[in-house]
Design a protein around this motif. Structure first.
Motif, mmCIF file in Angstrom:
data_model
loop_
_atom_site.group_PDB
_atom_site.id
_atom_site.type_symbol
_atom_site.label_atom_id
_atom_site.label_comp_id
_atom_site.label_asym_id
_atom_site.label_seq_id
_atom_site.Cartn_x
_atom_site.Cartn_y
_atom_site.Cartn_z
ATOM 1 N N LYS A 182 34.323 75.577 96.645
ATOM 2 C CA LYS A 182 35.600 75.641 95.873
ATOM 3 C C LYS A 182 36.669 74.736 96.270
ATOM 4 O O LYS A 182 37.430 74.163 95.174
ATOM 5 C CB LYS A 182 35.862 77.092 95.524
ATOM 6 C CG LYS A 182 35.186 78.004 94.702
ATOM 7 C CD LYS A 182 35.142 77.496 93.291
ATOM 8 C CE LYS A 182 34.206 78.307 92.550
ATOM 9 N NZ LYS A 182 34.154 78.084 91.228
ATOM 10 N N GLN A 183 37.006 74.691 97.497
ATOM 11 C CA GLN A 183 38.017 73.887 98.163
ATOM 12 C C GLN A 183 37.946 72.518 97.734
ATOM 13 O O GLN A 183 38.676 71.720 97.401
ATOM 14 C CB GLN A 183 38.394 74.223 99.297
ATOM 15 C CG GLN A 183 39.442 73.276 100.038
ATOM 16 C CD GLN A 183 40.674 74.097 99.464
ATOM 17 O OE1 GLN A 183 41.166 75.041 99.348
ATOM 18 N NE2 GLN A 183 41.605 73.038 98.852
ATOM 19 N N GLU A 186 35.983 71.431 95.324
ATOM 20 C CA GLU A 186 36.349 71.158 93.567
ATOM 21 C C GLU A 186 37.724 70.980 93.389
ATOM 22 O O GLU A 186 38.137 70.170 92.520
ATOM 23 C CB GLU A 186 35.880 72.467 92.868
ATOM 24 C CG GLU A 186 34.291 72.534 92.741
ATOM 25 C CD GLU A 186 33.800 73.843 92.047
ATOM 26 O OE1 GLU A 186 34.677 74.267 91.105
ATOM 27 O OE2 GLU A 186 32.746 74.182 92.160
ATOM 28 N N ILE A 187 38.621 71.892 94.241
ATOM 29 C CA ILE A 187 40.031 71.821 93.810
ATOM 30 C C ILE A 187 40.288 70.432 94.314
ATOM 31 O O ILE A 187 41.201 69.756 93.772
ATOM 32 C CB ILE A 187 40.565 72.946 94.742
ATOM 33 C CG1 ILE A 187 40.702 74.100 93.947
ATOM 34 C CG2 ILE A 187 42.092 72.580 94.779
ATOM 35 C CD1 ILE A 187 40.968 75.383 94.764
ATOM 36 N N ASN A 188 39.978 69.910 95.337
ATOM 37 C CA ASN A 188 40.543 68.773 96.103
ATOM 38 C C ASN A 188 40.067 67.537 95.144
ATOM 39 O O ASN A 188 41.070 66.714 94.858
ATOM 40 C CB ASN A 188 39.697 68.542 97.462
ATOM 41 C CG ASN A 188 40.358 69.273 98.335
ATOM 42 O OD1 ASN A 188 41.599 69.927 98.248
ATOM 43 N ND2 ASN A 188 39.620 69.372 99.525
ATOM 44 N N ARG A 189 38.944 67.596 94.487
ATOM 45 C CA ARG A 189 38.291 66.540 93.458
ATOM 46 C C ARG A 189 39.198 66.531 92.315
ATOM 47 O O ARG A 189 39.800 65.457 91.918
ATOM 48 C CB ARG A 189 36.903 66.669 93.224
ATOM 49 C CG ARG A 189 35.932 66.250 94.252
ATOM 50 C CD ARG A 189 34.592 66.022 93.570
ATOM 51 N NE ARG A 189 34.158 67.461 93.231
ATOM 52 C CZ ARG A 189 33.700 68.469 93.979
ATOM 53 N NH1 ARG A 189 33.176 68.282 94.987
ATOM 54 N NH2 ARG A 189 33.166 69.554 93.374
ATOM 55 N N THR A 190 39.516 67.637 91.910
ATOM 56 C CA THR A 190 40.428 67.729 90.649
ATOM 57 C C THR A 190 41.977 67.298 90.870
ATOM 58 O O THR A 190 42.433 66.496 90.196
ATOM 59 C CB THR A 190 40.688 69.300 90.279
ATOM 60 O OG1 THR A 190 39.348 69.708 90.145
ATOM 61 C CG2 THR A 190 41.436 69.624 89.187
ATOM 62 N N TRP A 191 42.444 67.492 91.979
ATOM 63 C CA TRP A 191 43.773 67.061 92.451
ATOM 64 C C TRP A 191 43.862 65.489 92.829
ATOM 65 O O TRP A 191 44.715 64.812 92.536
ATOM 66 C CB TRP A 191 44.386 67.816 93.612
ATOM 67 C CG TRP A 191 44.769 69.264 93.352
ATOM 68 C CD1 TRP A 191 44.212 70.316 93.553
ATOM 69 C CD2 TRP A 191 46.222 69.305 92.623
ATOM 70 N NE1 TRP A 191 45.084 71.249 92.878
ATOM 71 C CE2 TRP A 191 46.301 70.635 92.436
ATOM 72 C CE3 TRP A 191 47.069 68.501 92.162
ATOM 73 C CZ2 TRP A 191 47.587 71.180 92.070
ATOM 74 C CZ3 TRP A 191 48.159 69.013 91.528
ATOM 75 C CH2 TRP A 191 48.523 70.337 91.573
ATOM 76 N N SER A 192 42.557 64.790 93.338
ATOM 77 C CA SER A 192 42.532 63.539 93.625
ATOM 78 C C SER A 192 42.416 62.734 92.300
ATOM 79 O O SER A 192 42.922 61.479 92.108
ATOM 80 C CB SER A 192 41.311 63.348 94.604
ATOM 81 O OG SER A 192 40.257 63.597 93.908
ATOM 82 N N LYS A 193 41.994 63.466 91.257
ATOM 83 C CA LYS A 193 41.901 62.636 89.774
ATOM 84 C C LYS A 193 43.202 62.413 89.336
ATOM 85 O O LYS A 193 43.396 61.713 88.360
ATOM 86 C CB LYS A 193 40.738 63.512 89.127
ATOM 87 C CG LYS A 193 39.410 63.140 89.518
ATOM 88 C CD LYS A 193 38.387 64.021 88.396
ATOM 89 C CE LYS A 193 37.203 63.882 89.195
ATOM 90 N NZ LYS A 193 36.285 64.570 88.159
ATOM 91 N N GLN A 194 43.954 63.304 89.517
ATOM 92 C CA GLN A 194 45.372 63.427 88.837
ATOM 93 C C GLN A 194 46.479 62.400 89.351
ATOM 94 O O GLN A 194 46.444 61.807 90.405
ATOM 95 C CB GLN A 194 46.388 64.814 89.096
ATOM 96 C CG GLN A 194 45.212 65.729 88.103
ATOM 97 C CD GLN A 194 45.632 67.213 88.203
ATOM 98 O OE1 GLN A 194 46.876 67.471 88.800
ATOM 99 N NE2 GLN A 194 45.504 68.152 87.698
#
Length: 88
Positions: free
Chosen positions: A77-78, A80-88
């Motif tokens: 889950k962490q 996934e969160i890191n990938r989401t934040w890196s795309k922004q």
């Protein structure tokens, strides 16, 4: 009067040098920015200690396989969160 091709040939080399220099500068800056935002091992350990102090050590009644499963799930889950934040 000089031809356009002669003028263009004279300008091309300095413009290429400037473009390459800017590319390398942005590349180095971007890489250093990525590593600067990554927490150090000491910071991660301090955060873990602070979490345990505030919330306690996980659930005390978990078996060892359940603890391992929870840790694997948390890491996924962490990530996934890191990938989401890196795309922004």
């Amino acid at each position: 009067m000089e031809k356009f091709t002669d003028t263009f040939a004279e300008i091309t080399r300095p413009l290429t040098k400037i473009a390459c220099t800017m590319f390398v500068a942005f590349l180095v800056g971007g890489i250093s920015c990525c590593f600067a935002s990554e927490p150090t091992a000491l910071e991660r350990e301090q955060a873990r200690i602070q979490w345990i102090a505030e919330h306690g050590q996980y659930q005390p009644n978990l078996t060892e396989p359940a603890k391992q499963e929870v840790l694997v799930y948390t890491e996924q889950k962490q990530a996934e969160i890191n990938r989401t934040w890196s795309k922004q």
